[in-house]
Scaffold this motif. Structure first.
Motif, PDB file in Angstrom:
ATOM      1  N   UNK A  58      -1.486   4.481  -3.515  1.00  0.00           N
ATOM      2  CA  UNK A  58      -0.025   4.387  -3.497  1.00  0.00           C
ATOM      3  C   UNK A  58       0.595   4.648  -4.595  1.00  0.00           C
ATOM      4  N   UNK A  59       1.958   5.314  -4.576  1.00  0.00           N
ATOM      5  CA  UNK A  59       2.665   5.741  -5.713  1.00  0.00           C
ATOM      6  C   UNK A  59       3.971   4.895  -5.671  1.00  0.00           C
ATOM      7  N   UNK A  60       4.144   4.149  -6.596  1.00  0.00           N
ATOM      8  CA  UNK A  60       5.386   3.177  -6.536  1.00  0.00           C
ATOM      9  C   UNK A  60       6.572   4.062  -6.552  1.00  0.00           C
ATOM     10  N   UNK A  82       9.704  -5.113 -11.480  1.00  0.00           N
ATOM     11  CA  UNK A  82       8.488  -5.183 -10.769  1.00  0.00           C
ATOM     12  C   UNK A  82       7.253  -5.181 -11.977  1.00  0.00           C
ATOM     13  N   UNK A  83       7.256  -4.346 -12.911  1.00  0.00           N
ATOM     14  CA  UNK A  83       6.333  -4.349 -13.968  1.00  0.00           C
ATOM     15  C   UNK A  83       6.363  -5.516 -14.774  1.00  0.00           C
ATOM     16  N   UNK A 126       5.846  -1.677  -4.233  1.00  0.00           N
ATOM     17  CA  UNK A 126       4.198  -1.574  -4.235  1.00  0.00           C
ATOM     18  C   UNK A 126       4.147  -1.649  -2.764  1.00  0.00           C
ATOM     19  N   UNK A 127       5.170  -1.926  -1.933  1.00  0.00           N
ATOM     20  CA  UNK A 127       4.642  -1.915  -0.513  1.00  0.00           C
ATOM     21  C   UNK A 127       3.525  -3.022   0.062  1.00  0.00           C
ATOM     22  N   UNK A 182       2.170 -12.171  -3.037  1.00  0.00           N
ATOM     23  CA  UNK A 182       0.973 -12.894  -2.822  1.00  0.00           C
ATOM     24  C   UNK A 182      -0.116 -12.072  -2.826  1.00  0.00           C
ATOM     25  N   UNK A 183      -0.155 -10.977  -1.941  1.00  0.00           N
ATOM     26  CA  UNK A 183      -1.168 -10.226  -1.626  1.00  0.00           C
ATOM     27  C   UNK A 183      -1.579  -9.355  -2.796  1.00  0.00           C
ATOM     28  N   UNK A 184      -0.660  -8.964  -3.656  1.00  0.00           N
ATOM     29  CA  UNK A 184      -0.903  -8.333  -4.863  1.00  0.00           C
ATOM     30  C   UNK A 184      -1.758  -9.174  -5.794  1.00  0.00           C
TER      31      UNK A 184
END
Length: 289
Positions: free
Chosen positions: A171-173, A183-184, A222-223, A227-229
């Motif tokens: 996945x490309x941000x 987000x970084x 990030x799609x 929490x998943x990240x």
């Protein structure tokens, strides 16, 4: 009276050669992470795929920056200047993969490669999936203890590269630069302490965004939800630690899981096997000849 000689300073990073064939080169690179600000300009003479599996750092190419954590593969292009900085202490560790140029071109989707003579990637990093994370851990453990034949290791390396670069799993941000930088900051925060039970209020206080805006921006870039990240960061840390840790309950607690059963269920759902089964794979006997 003769003064004792001052010992030379230890190098900022350590490189371990794990595999060298005509097709694939694999290195493990561990950095002490002492440079909090941007390092001097660095450059590599060959294109590399770099898989961080411990710690976090930033890679800067011109005005662009990329967060290097266990959820990403970094794409280091040949003859491209870059700098590195470490926003948090603790250093980092990476598995570095170099493929022969014809193989790299064959494995890379056309959309990832710039037009020109050499294989040069358009993007600085791609997010990888759970299977790629597991392949990084399995290949590193097996090569370190000599429990894998070169042919098998080459096959794993090509599978890892294909999966990491492929359009279905990478996945490309994508977002505005302001959202990307926000987000970084969130990604650095999460990777700096994977075991902490963060709340949106905690993250917002540290990064300067509202909880609603943070969740929206993170999902756009990030799609996937925050929490998943974070869960993937925790589980990637488990992949690194499982080989030497027999107390899975303590490991689960250290990684922020509510219980051993919660950890085991999340691990199995993500990687397709239990933590104990994965640990057994990393401890298989070395090959003898």
């Amino acid at each position: 009276m003769t003064r004792p000689a001052t010992p030379p300073p230890s190098p900022p990073f350590e490189v371990t050669r794990l595999l060298d064939t005509a097709t694939v080169s694999v290195r493990e690179v561990c950095c002490r992470g002492e440079c909090r600000h941007r390092s001097g300009e660095e450059c590599t003479n060959a294109t590399h795929l770099v898989f961080p599996y411990r710690g976090v750092y930033l890679r800067h190419v011109g005005s662009a920056q990329t967060v290097a954590d266990a959820n990403h593969v970094l794409l280091f292009n040949a003859d491209e200047d870059y700098q590195v900085s470490h926003p948090v202490a603790g250093g980092d560790a990476n598995l570095v993969l170099q493929l022969a140029e014809p193989l790299l071109r064959e494995l890379s989707p056309v959309s990832q490669i710039r037009n020109g003579g050499r294989a040069v990637f358009r993007h600085q990093a791609l997010r990888i999936d759970a299977r790629a994370q597991a392949l990084v851990a399995l290949m590193r453990h097996a090569l370190r203890q000599g429990g894998i034949e070169p042919l098998e290791a080459e096959g794993l390396a090509l599978t890892l590269a294909s999966r990491s670069l492929g359009p279905r799993t990478a996945h490309v941000p994508g977002a505005t630069r302001a959202r990307q930088r926000l987000v970084d900051r969130v990604k650095v925060l999460l990777a700096s302490d994977p075991g902490r039970r963060w709340t949106l209020a905690d993250i917002a206080a540290d990064t300067g965004g509202s909880p609603v805006y943070l969740t929206q921006a993170f999902r756009q870039v990030e799609e996937m939800p925050l929490y998943r990240y974070q869960l993937h960061l925790r589980l990637a840390r488990a992949l690194d630690l499982l080989k030497g840790d027999d107390d899975l309950s303590t490991l689960a607690q250290d990684l922020g899981f509510s219980s051993h059963s919660h950890f085991a269920a999340a691990f199995r759902q993500t990687y397709g096997r239990t933590p104990s089964a994965f640990r057994a794979l990393t401890r298989r006997p070395a090959a003898t000849g």
